[in-house]
Design an enzyme around this catalytic site. Structure first.
Site, mmCIF file in Angstrom:
data_model
loop_
_atom_site.group_PDB
_atom_site.id
_atom_site.type_symbol
_atom_site.label_atom_id
_atom_site.label_comp_id
_atom_site.label_asym_id
_atom_site.label_seq_id
_atom_site.Cartn_x
_atom_site.Cartn_y
_atom_site.Cartn_z
ATOM 1 N N HIS A 283 -10.614 -4.085 10.077
ATOM 2 C CA HIS A 283 -11.283 -4.035 8.770
ATOM 3 C C HIS A 283 -12.632 -3.333 8.861
ATOM 4 O O HIS A 283 -13.523 -3.611 8.059
ATOM 5 C CB HIS A 283 -11.494 -5.453 8.214
ATOM 6 N N GLU B 145 0.802 -1.218 0.000
ATOM 7 C CA GLU B 145 0.000 0.000 0.000
ATOM 8 C C GLU B 145 0.839 1.274 0.000
ATOM 9 O O GLU B 145 0.560 2.194 -0.792
ATOM 10 C CB GLU B 145 -0.985 -0.014 1.160
#
Ligand SMILES: Cc1ncc(C[n+]2csc(CCOP(=O)(O)OP(=O)(O)O)c2C)c(N)n1
Ligand SMILES: Cc1ncc(C[n+]2csc(CCOP(=O)(O)OP(=O)(O)O)c2C)c(N)n1
Ligand SMILES: [Mg+2]
Ligand SMILES: [Mg+2]
Lengths: 332, 334, 334, 332
Positions: free
Chosen positions: A130, A61
């Site tokens: 998440h 990322e």
């Protein structure tokens, strides 16, 4: 012509249209090509645009966000796909130390026209890493713009605007709304940044709601209407820039306000909006400005606990009722 | 080598076999719970990779530390966890190892040194290395094993912590479970050069081993664990393995990225449990009946644990703001 | 090789010499400004490393891209920047390349493809790689050079972007200016294994070169630039070099981490400018007088630029909220 | 016995004392050993404690923060030295996805007793990537505690408390105050978290100020006093936990409030504190709650611009005066 589209499909269309219009637009992220992302939001794009413009990356990322910054500085318009909003923590340096500041640090000689698409929202039983709604963090950093679509219609219009914007824009989709449908025109449209949407007019209280909370507040407004309380519902659409004028004007009219957002309550988005209302509508307020954010706890996995952590229509209605009926006095 | 000493280690072999069977049984039950919509959320099956977790964890002491991943049930079982608390955790029940707050992706079992699964790919690489640093500083003699997938090698964090582990000779073993895929992508499409060479470039002694051969894994691991304790670490191990299910339990239609032929090749010819069972029989360590007996006992254990977990209570709503801060009973009233 | 073709490239050689002298002169003046308390903030001198920036940038086209570091004045000069705008930037004046908003650590010169210095160590590794990706996607034929220090190789970001650059064959050259130190620490104390091997592990063709020899650097760079344009990149180059000053201008008492002997050894015997000057004379490319002439002209240019910058105006206070967002003249009234 | 110590020396003493007391405490970061950090704050520690407990790292902020998390989970008490607060963006994943959540995610079975020492503060001409005050970001994440010392005395007492706390604590030192002296007792003392310090009592307005802004507000209070405006100055000391009770009680008494903080104003710390005051002291307020944060711009290098971006005693006094004299009405 208007059809019903899912939010997922609306996002997909926005990207496809902009990629057709502008050959410098490309998508980069994990499993965005053949897989079309785990949420399948990008399904089919690779078939039309090929793997050169819909680029699967390693699980890096910071790396691919950094690549997007450099590409944006040199003639491309990347759309970064960040699979979960929680992964923002991994890319903060590239987004906030680099992308957000480059235009300013260079005295306006460089621009970073990139979009970072990611998501927010709990109650999917995805637990603490998440499920976060981290938009407050990026809203605090000058140089970024932050969009928070609340429906398929909003998602398409805001994303198209984001792609054409010359600044780094972070757009948060509610991952629980990907399958929710809404009417979306066939004709092209854009939604300008910094112009709030008044979804419902009202007299007694203003509910300011972002993203996932717009539906929650709309439901609460219906409940309240049945009881004779008339709530105005406002969706700021972008929290940077923030359409303070529309919000303040509404509260001056209704004289009460409740701000609802799915980020953690403390040091979050509700604080900023509430503080501005409390300052600029001070004269007009008949009750303190209420706010409801997500509970200040990491998101728990257990369904028995997770559902307690996010604002619900009932909680909003209860609070709005109390504010309208003076029950707010216990706050003092 | 391990094979030569076979007859003298019957107990170890039977335990390794049993532990692999326990992992498989755990996953089969978890999968069923999910398909029956009884398990909330998202989960990733460890089936197929049992020899990795068992081969390595059987080389560790109970108080050695491991860090685990999103595909973490196997590590948890192999490091000594009980089925009941595990199923309770997966169902979000109060009796779970984390009182239902962690779930599948964050299951941890500190009673046996498992510092937890992690839903951030690569997210525990620092934690494992830090546990090794702690062990060295506090002279506990413990070592740490960091489990992670091939896809996780794309995270920059790994290179940062390998550098420090190598500089400071930390007692940590980096165990890369190379199952060939990162979600829906073949890892060789997203990993340039050689993963093993990347570790070696930091001066870390590195090994490649068949991750389906529990004896080979265990033998290598025992040697490295011993050397780690003597201060000869860190080490890197690249274990070739395979996941039988989709990336997560909902990943059913996967032809577009992985062929059925490939899957059945691994399942038929390289299954770690079947092959080890055959070897146990061939070596006369266990008879076919004894193995069936183990399998049956494990199956019953798993079913009982599932039943227990299904009947178990959810945490009380008052727990929602507990454990935010150590030492503060309830965060929101603090 | 380069030496063999010497006589035919007089102009190039003189330009390389001049550019190295310009960097040295720029830094000497910057240092004086700082010591005289005329320069605000913090700055890092490039002196000693001139052959790296010049050897590489002279192999580039004007519209090729570079990214630079906290020690970035040398890259900026080598890529074609003017002294006046540079000194104005260092003094925070409105005529600076970034209207005084960037300063030493963020100086950028887009008119010559310099995407900017960066005060985050390793922070521009993604940017350079992204510029290469852009070049490849938009088929511009441009290449990108990413300058960074040996200390920056400890940042995980580098490994992430090398992986992608290698996978996608991006036209980027990673140029590690290995001056042996990260701040006040010898880099070999904080870098395990081999930095070059780390790049090679990603399948990236890698080179080690004497960073004090501008011809060697330039020859290597020209070859790699050409190959990059043909799609044969990425490449990694490890350039052995030395910084003459402290880590930053205030780092005066540095005996505790670096000996005076070591410093004078490099300055006396391995100075890139002196040695190249001697070679130019030996090859009859330039006489001693011509070199002195160049030095004098550069000195005058620098002094004039300093005087200009000192007299130049600060940005108007109204500029403070300009350039926050492109397309919004003033952020705070938006 | 009390002597005058610089903030730098106070921090150094706090660490030395705790390292003597508890052998599991160690320091980790870049150039912390022989160099004692660029600010020389840790000078000499390595001589007493050796390189095993004062550990120089590579330039790997995410890496060594991750190591600290793991060490903290396994019996050590690491103190991470993060050279500039701006580098927080590099360690957010380890700090916010890992350290902050581990106690909760594990149902209380694991703790992460680590301290991350870093700094804040502009006007050092260090430009956009070395001047940020990013404490609002970590304050938003449940599971962390956030301390903001405003003097040498505060720095020592809060840091010692942080080191003994069983949670991850982020402590922000004002890098411009490292050489500022204040009286510090020779005897050991701790400053508990969550208890605000009323530095100055007043009747007309409450100034709530964090870290670097405490001095700024104290100066403003003196100016105001000379004009007959009596300002109460409150330093919350920790923004998580926040001593809302003391702040609200003060405002109920003074009926006016101004919140001052060096982080960016929008979506920052002033918003949270102002929103809480506006809600809980609603009945008592004679003017809207004012707030002054740093300007919402990246920090510019040029001295001509940088000084404009941070709150000053004059700006605070001006605003306080306006709030007291009703000039605030233009806000509406
Ligand atoms: C930082 C981060 N990025 C992306 C993801 C989404 N994700 C979960 S598992 C996975 C693939 C991991 O591959 P690998 O490391 O090989 O482990 P495997 O699933 O094969 O066991 C991805 C991309 C994540 N959880 N965390
Ligand atoms: C992310 C980050 N960490 C730490 C620093 C502080 N710092 C500035 S320069 C430097 C050393 C860099 O060493 P190297 O990369 O070798 O470059 P050199 O200074 O030798 O040119 C450090 C640690 C920083 N600016 N950014
Ligand atoms: Mg894998
Ligand atoms: Mg160096």
């Amino acid at each position: 012509m208007t059809r019903e589209l899912t939010l997922s499909k609306a996002v997909n269309e926005a990207i496809a249209e902009e990629m057709r219009r502008d050959p410098t637009v490309f998508v980069i992220g994990e499993d965005v090509a053949e897989a079309g992302t785990p949420f399948k939001v990008l399904a089919g794009l690779v078939d039309e645009f090929g793997t050169e413009r819909v680029i699967d990356t390693p699980i890096s990322e910071p790396g691919f966000t950094g690549l997007a910054v450099g590409a944006a500085m040199t003639g491309s318009r990347p759309i970064v796909d960040l699979m979960f909003g929680d992964f923002l923590f991994l890319v903060m340096d590239q987004l906030c130390n680099q992308a957000a500041k480059i235009h300013y640090m260079s005295g306006g000689t460089m621009t970073v026209p990139m979009v970072l698409r990611t998501n927010l929202g709990a109650t999917r039983r995805s637990a603490a890493q998440h499920s976060q709604s981290l938009h407050a963090l990026v809203a605090h950093i000058p140089g970024l713009k932050v969009a928070m679509p609340s429906s398929a219609y909003e998602a398409k219009g805001l994303l198209k605007t984001a792609i054409r914007d010359d600044n780094p824009v972070v757009i948060f989709e509610d991952k629980l709304m990907y399958q929710d449908k809404a009417p979306v025109p066939e004709e092209e449209y854009l939604i300008p940044f910094g112009q709030a949407n008044v979804l419902r007019e009202g007299r007694d209280i203003t509910l300011v709601a972002t993203s996932s909370m717009v539906q929650v507040c709309s439901k609460a407004a219906e409940t309240l209407a049945a009881e004779g309380i008339s709530a105005e519902v406002i969706d700021p659409r972008t929290i940077v820039p923030l359409d303070e004028a529309t919000i303040v004007a509404s509260v001056r009219k209704t004289s009460r306000a409740l701000v609802v957002d799915e980020g953690h309550q403390s040091y979050g988005v509700t604080a900023e909006i509430a503080a501005r209302i409390a300052e600029r509508a001070f004269y007009h307020l008949d009750a303190p400005v209420g706010r409801i954010g997500a509970m200040d706890v990491p998101v728990p996995f257990s369904p028995a606990l997770e559902d307690l952590t996010v604002p619900t229509p009932d909680a909003v209605a209860d609070r709005a009722r109390a504010l309208c009926k003076g029950g707010w006095a216990d706050a003092a | 080598m391990a094979r030569a000493t076979a007859k003298t280690n019957t107990e170890d072999y039977i335990r390794m076999y049993t532990q692999m069977v326990r992992i498989r049984a755990f996953e089969d039950n978890a999968n069923q719970l999910y398909l029956a919509a009884k398990m909330p959320g998202l989960t990733h099956m460890y089936s197929g990779q049992e020899a990795v977790a068992v081969g390595i964890c059987e080389a560790l002491e109970d108080d050695d530390r491991i860090t685990s991943t999103h595909r973490g049930h196997g590590h948890c079982v192999a490091k000594g966890a009980e089925f009941k608390q595990m199923f309770c955790e997966l169902l979000g029940k109060a009796e779970g190892y984390c009182r239902g707050k962690g779930g599948s992706m964050h299951i941890a079992d500190t009673s046996h040194g498992n510092l937890g699964a992690n839903a951030i790919v690569g997210g525990s690489m620092g934690i494992a290395t830090g546990a090794a640093l702690s062990a060295k500083l506090q002279k506990t003699g413990r070592i740490a094993v960091c489990f992670f997938g091939d896809g996780a090698t794309a995270q920059g964090l790994w290179y940062e912590v390998m550098n420090m582990a190598a500089l400071w000779k930390l007692p940590v073993i980096y165990a890369c479970e190379n199952n060939g895929y990162s979600e829906y992508t073949r890892t060789d499409e997203i990993a340039a050069g050689s993963i093993t060479a990347r570790a070696e470039a930091f001066g870390i002694e590195s090994f490649e081993v068949d991750g389906q051969d529990v004896l080979a894994v265990n033998e290598l691991a025992r040697g490295l664990v011993e050397r780690c304790r003597k201060g000869e670490g860190p080490f890197f191990v690249n274990l070739a393995t395979y996941r039988y299910h989709g990336h997560h339990v909902g990943d059913i239609n996967r032809d577009y990225y992985r062929s059925k032929d490939e899957e059945s090749e691994w399942k038929q010819h390289r299954d770690p449990i079947t092959n080890f069972g055959k070897w146990l029989e061939a070596q006369n360590i266990a008879s076919a009946e004894e193995l069936v007996g183990i399998n049956d006992a494990v199956r019953r254990e798993a079913e009982a644990a599932v039943a227990h977990a299904e009947a178990a209570a959810y945490p009380d709503v008052s727990e929602v703001d507990m454990h935010v801060h150590a030492g503060i009973p309830h965060a929101l009233s603090a």
